[in-house]
Design an enzyme around this catalytic site. Structure first.
Site, PDB file in Angstrom:
ATOM      1  N   THR A   9      39.880 -78.500 -14.727  1.00 12.61           N
ATOM      2  CA  THR A   9      40.874 -77.434 -14.841  1.00 12.61           C
ATOM      3  C   THR A   9      41.606 -77.298 -13.525  1.00 12.61           C
ATOM      4  O   THR A   9      41.116 -77.755 -12.484  1.00 12.61           O
ATOM      5  CB  THR A   9      40.204 -76.088 -15.206  1.00 12.61           C
ATOM      6  OG1 THR A   9      41.203 -75.116 -15.481  1.00 12.61           O
ATOM      7  CG2 THR A   9      39.326 -75.574 -14.081  1.00 12.61           C
ATOM      8  N   ASN A  11      43.049 -74.067 -13.363  1.00 11.13           N
ATOM      9  CA  ASN A  11      43.217 -72.624 -13.510  1.00 11.13           C
ATOM     10  C   ASN A  11      42.437 -71.913 -12.394  1.00 11.13           C
ATOM     11  O   ASN A  11      41.208 -71.952 -12.348  1.00 11.13           O
ATOM     12  CB  ASN A  11      42.703 -72.227 -14.904  1.00 11.13           C
ATOM     13  CG  ASN A  11      42.826 -70.743 -15.161  1.00 11.13           C
ATOM     14  OD1 ASN A  11      42.521 -69.920 -14.304  1.00 11.13           O
ATOM     15  ND2 ASN A  11      43.269 -70.394 -16.354  1.00 11.13           N
ATOM     16  N   ALA A  12      43.188 -71.277 -11.491  1.00 10.17           N
ATOM     17  CA  ALA A  12      42.577 -70.664 -10.303  1.00 10.17           C
ATOM     18  C   ALA A  12      41.577 -69.565 -10.682  1.00 10.17           C
ATOM     19  O   ALA A  12      40.537 -69.425 -10.039  1.00 10.17           O
ATOM     20  CB  ALA A  12      43.669 -70.103  -9.401  1.00 10.17           C
ATOM     21  N   ASP A  70      36.330 -74.792 -22.983  1.00  9.44           N
ATOM     22  CA  ASP A  70      37.394 -74.319 -23.852  1.00  9.44           C
ATOM     23  C   ASP A  70      36.950 -72.957 -24.347  1.00  9.44           C
ATOM     24  O   ASP A  70      35.762 -72.733 -24.614  1.00  9.44           O
ATOM     25  CB  ASP A  70      37.643 -75.287 -25.012  1.00  9.44           C
ATOM     26  CG  ASP A  70      39.039 -75.081 -25.606  1.00  9.44           C
ATOM     27  OD1 ASP A  70      39.920 -74.568 -24.893  1.00  9.44           O
ATOM     28  OD2 ASP A  70      39.250 -75.415 -26.779  1.00  9.44           O
ATOM     29  N   THR A  71      37.915 -72.060 -24.412  1.00  7.99           N
ATOM     30  CA  THR A  71      37.599 -70.684 -24.786  1.00  7.99           C
ATOM     31  C   THR A  71      38.502 -70.250 -25.916  1.00  7.99           C
ATOM     32  O   THR A  71      39.673 -70.617 -25.960  1.00  7.99           O
ATOM     33  CB  THR A  71      37.823 -69.752 -23.568  1.00  7.99           C
ATOM     34  OG1 THR A  71      36.893 -70.103 -22.559  1.00  7.99           O
ATOM     35  CG2 THR A  71      37.622 -68.296 -23.937  1.00  7.99           C
ATOM     36  N   PHE A 150      43.607 -62.092 -16.856  1.00  8.09           N
ATOM     37  CA  PHE A 150      44.626 -62.972 -17.423  1.00  8.09           C
ATOM     38  C   PHE A 150      44.453 -63.024 -18.940  1.00  8.09           C
ATOM     39  O   PHE A 150      43.524 -62.415 -19.491  1.00  8.09           O
ATOM     40  CB  PHE A 150      44.521 -64.379 -16.812  1.00  8.09           C
ATOM     41  CG  PHE A 150      43.253 -65.111 -17.173  1.00  8.09           C
ATOM     42  CD1 PHE A 150      42.064 -64.812 -16.532  1.00  8.09           C
ATOM     43  CD2 PHE A 150      43.247 -66.099 -18.162  1.00  8.09           C
ATOM     44  CE1 PHE A 150      40.887 -65.488 -16.869  1.00  8.09           C
ATOM     45  CE2 PHE A 150      42.092 -66.783 -18.498  1.00  8.09           C
ATOM     46  CZ  PHE A 150      40.905 -66.469 -17.848  1.00  8.09           C
ATOM     47  N   LYS A 173      33.745 -58.143 -14.448  1.00 11.87           N
ATOM     48  CA  LYS A 173      34.104 -59.065 -15.541  1.00 11.87           C
ATOM     49  C   LYS A 173      33.388 -60.409 -15.368  1.00 11.87           C
ATOM     50  O   LYS A 173      32.813 -60.936 -16.319  1.00 11.87           O
ATOM     51  CB  LYS A 173      35.616 -59.300 -15.603  1.00 11.87           C
ATOM     52  CG  LYS A 173      35.961 -60.198 -16.789  1.00 11.87           C
ATOM     53  CD  LYS A 173      37.297 -60.862 -16.756  1.00 11.87           C
ATOM     54  CE  LYS A 173      37.311 -62.021 -17.737  1.00 11.87           C
ATOM     55  NZ  LYS A 173      38.509 -62.850 -17.692  1.00 11.87           N
ATOM     56  N   HIS A 178      32.029 -63.978 -21.294  1.00 11.44           N
ATOM     57  CA  HIS A 178      31.671 -65.177 -22.074  1.00 11.44           C
ATOM     58  C   HIS A 178      31.504 -66.385 -21.167  1.00 11.44           C
ATOM     59  O   HIS A 178      30.562 -67.145 -21.281  1.00 11.44           O
ATOM     60  CB  HIS A 178      32.770 -65.423 -23.113  1.00 11.44           C
ATOM     61  CG  HIS A 178      34.167 -65.282 -22.540  1.00 11.44           C
ATOM     62  ND1 HIS A 178      34.615 -64.111 -21.993  1.00 11.44           N
ATOM     63  CD2 HIS A 178      35.172 -66.158 -22.378  1.00 11.44           C
ATOM     64  CE1 HIS A 178      35.844 -64.268 -21.545  1.00 11.44           C
ATOM     65  NE2 HIS A 178      36.201 -65.511 -21.761  1.00 11.44           N
ATOM     66  N   ARG A 179      32.469 -66.555 -20.215  1.00  7.33           N
ATOM     67  CA  ARG A 179      32.395 -67.713 -19.325  1.00  7.33           C
ATOM     68  C   ARG A 179      31.198 -67.590 -18.392  1.00  7.33           C
ATOM     69  O   ARG A 179      30.540 -68.567 -18.062  1.00  7.33           O
ATOM     70  CB  ARG A 179      33.698 -67.857 -18.534  1.00  7.33           C
ATOM     71  CG  ARG A 179      33.895 -69.223 -17.927  1.00  7.33           C
ATOM     72  CD  ARG A 179      35.337 -69.525 -17.572  1.00  7.33           C
ATOM     73  NE  ARG A 179      36.150 -68.356 -17.436  1.00  7.33           N
ATOM     74  CZ  ARG A 179      37.030 -67.946 -18.355  1.00  7.33           C
ATOM     75  NH1 ARG A 179      37.226 -68.637 -19.441  1.00  7.33           N
ATOM     76  NH2 ARG A 179      37.718 -66.848 -18.174  1.00  7.33           N
TER      77      ARG A 179
HETATM   78  P1  IMP Z   1      41.425 -71.879 -22.372  1.00  3.69           P
HETATM   79  O1  IMP Z   1      40.292 -72.440 -23.092  1.00  3.69           O
HETATM   80  O2  IMP Z   1      41.061 -71.458 -21.007  1.00  3.69           O
HETATM   81  O3  IMP Z   1      42.635 -72.738 -22.441  1.00  3.69           O
HETATM   82  O4  IMP Z   1      41.785 -70.509 -23.025  1.00  3.69           O
HETATM   83  C1  IMP Z   1      42.380 -70.393 -24.273  1.00  3.69           C
HETATM   84  C2  IMP Z   1      43.134 -69.094 -24.336  1.00  3.69           C
HETATM   85  O5  IMP Z   1      42.237 -67.998 -24.202  1.00  3.69           O
HETATM   86  C3  IMP Z   1      44.213 -68.890 -23.262  1.00  3.69           C
HETATM   87  O6  IMP Z   1      45.291 -68.234 -23.873  1.00  3.69           O
HETATM   88  C4  IMP Z   1      43.590 -67.996 -22.246  1.00  3.69           C
HETATM   89  O7  IMP Z   1      44.542 -67.173 -21.632  1.00  3.69           O
HETATM   90  C5  IMP Z   1      42.631 -67.196 -23.108  1.00  3.69           C
HETATM   91  N1  IMP Z   1      41.444 -66.876 -22.311  1.00  3.69           N
HETATM   92  C6  IMP Z   1      40.477 -67.725 -21.886  1.00  3.69           C
HETATM   93  N2  IMP Z   1      39.560 -67.072 -21.175  1.00  3.69           N
HETATM   94  C7  IMP Z   1      39.963 -65.775 -21.147  1.00  3.69           C
HETATM   95  C8  IMP Z   1      39.428 -64.620 -20.534  1.00  3.69           C
HETATM   96  O8  IMP Z   1      38.411 -64.617 -19.840  1.00  3.69           O
HETATM   97  N3  IMP Z   1      40.134 -63.481 -20.733  1.00  3.69           N
HETATM   98  C9  IMP Z   1      41.274 -63.432 -21.457  1.00  3.69           C
HETATM   99  N4  IMP Z   1      41.806 -64.478 -22.031  1.00  3.69           N
HETATM  100  C10 IMP Z   1      41.162 -65.659 -21.879  1.00  3.69           C
END
Ligand code: IMP
Length: 195
Positions: A9, A11-12, A70-71, A150, A173, A178-179
């Site tokens: 990633t 993502n900072a 992935d989230t 974010f 947070k 979840h992360r």
């Molecule tokens: P990604 O897996 O990080 O690409 O996240 C998929 C989507 O979920 C993106 O729109 C992120 O902004 C959102 N997202 C991921 N993690 C979080 C979080 O911890 N809080 C809020 N949105 C999240």
């Protein structure tokens, strides 16, 4: 000896969250740190597939131990949507404001606000793949609240708290998210692997 892992990633926010939990247990490099400029396609149909796609890309091209996440935000009343499509919910532009707007619109006058964030980490260590999951249950608020974080943070209120993720300080947070849950599992695995 400190072990190095590439976190697939740039993502900072995510790097900061993961580095804070991993601490001195391992060096976490970003894609930029290894001069990987690729935009790794996330074409999977599940969070697991996407996490594996990204980790495999790094392992196959750089032969470095690595992990990827992935989230998805899974909303009960929307049958689990936006889920794996969370980043592109309002279109290919990956615009968080538009995504949140669409979510609030789709839940307008919907009483069931139950939702959960789910993170999947795929780690590849010496060629072997492993998956870890972190889940936090909560609810979607009626409107945006708070200015931190974010993505969907301003509209997600985790169970047991009267604040959205965006109203919490990042320390809280990062401790309950979840992360964080998935990262703690990942760190435990790394620790056991090298002990
Ligand atoms: P990604 O897996 O990080 O690409 O996240 C998929 C989507 O979920 C993106 O729109 C992120 O902004 C959102 N997202 C991921 N993690 C979080 C979080 O911890 N809080 C809020 N949105 C999240």
């Amino acid at each position: 000896m400190t072990h190095s892992f590439v976190f697939a990633t740039n993502n900072a926010h995510k790097l900061e969250e993961v580095r804070a939990i991993v601490g001195r247990q391992a060096d976490i490099l970003s894609l930029r740190d290894i001069n990987c400029l690729a935009d790794i396609p996330e074409t999977g149909k599940t969070l697991e597939e996407n996490a594996l796609l990204k980790a495999r890309y790094v392992y196959e091209n750089y032969r470095m131990n690595c992990f990827a996440d992935d989230t998805g935000l899974e909303v009960e009343a929307l049958n689990g949507a936006p889920g794996v499509y969370s980043a592109r919910y309002a279109g290919a532009a990956h615009n968080s404001d538009a995504n949140v707007q669409k979510l609030l619109l789709n839940l307008r006058s919907v009483a069931n606000r139950r939702a959960r964030f789910r993170t999947v980490f795929a780690i590849i260590i010496n060629g072997k793949e492993h998956l870890f999951e972190g889940v936090i249950q909560g609810a979607i608020t009626l409107s945006r609240r708070g200015g931190s974080g974010f993505g969907y943070d301003p509209v997600f209120m985790p169970d047991g708290y009267a604040k959205t993720f965006a109203e919490m300080d990042s320390e809280l947070k990062n401790r309950i998210s979840h992360r964080a849950i998935a990262t703690i599992k990942l760190c435990h695995f790394i620790k056991c692997y090298y002990s």
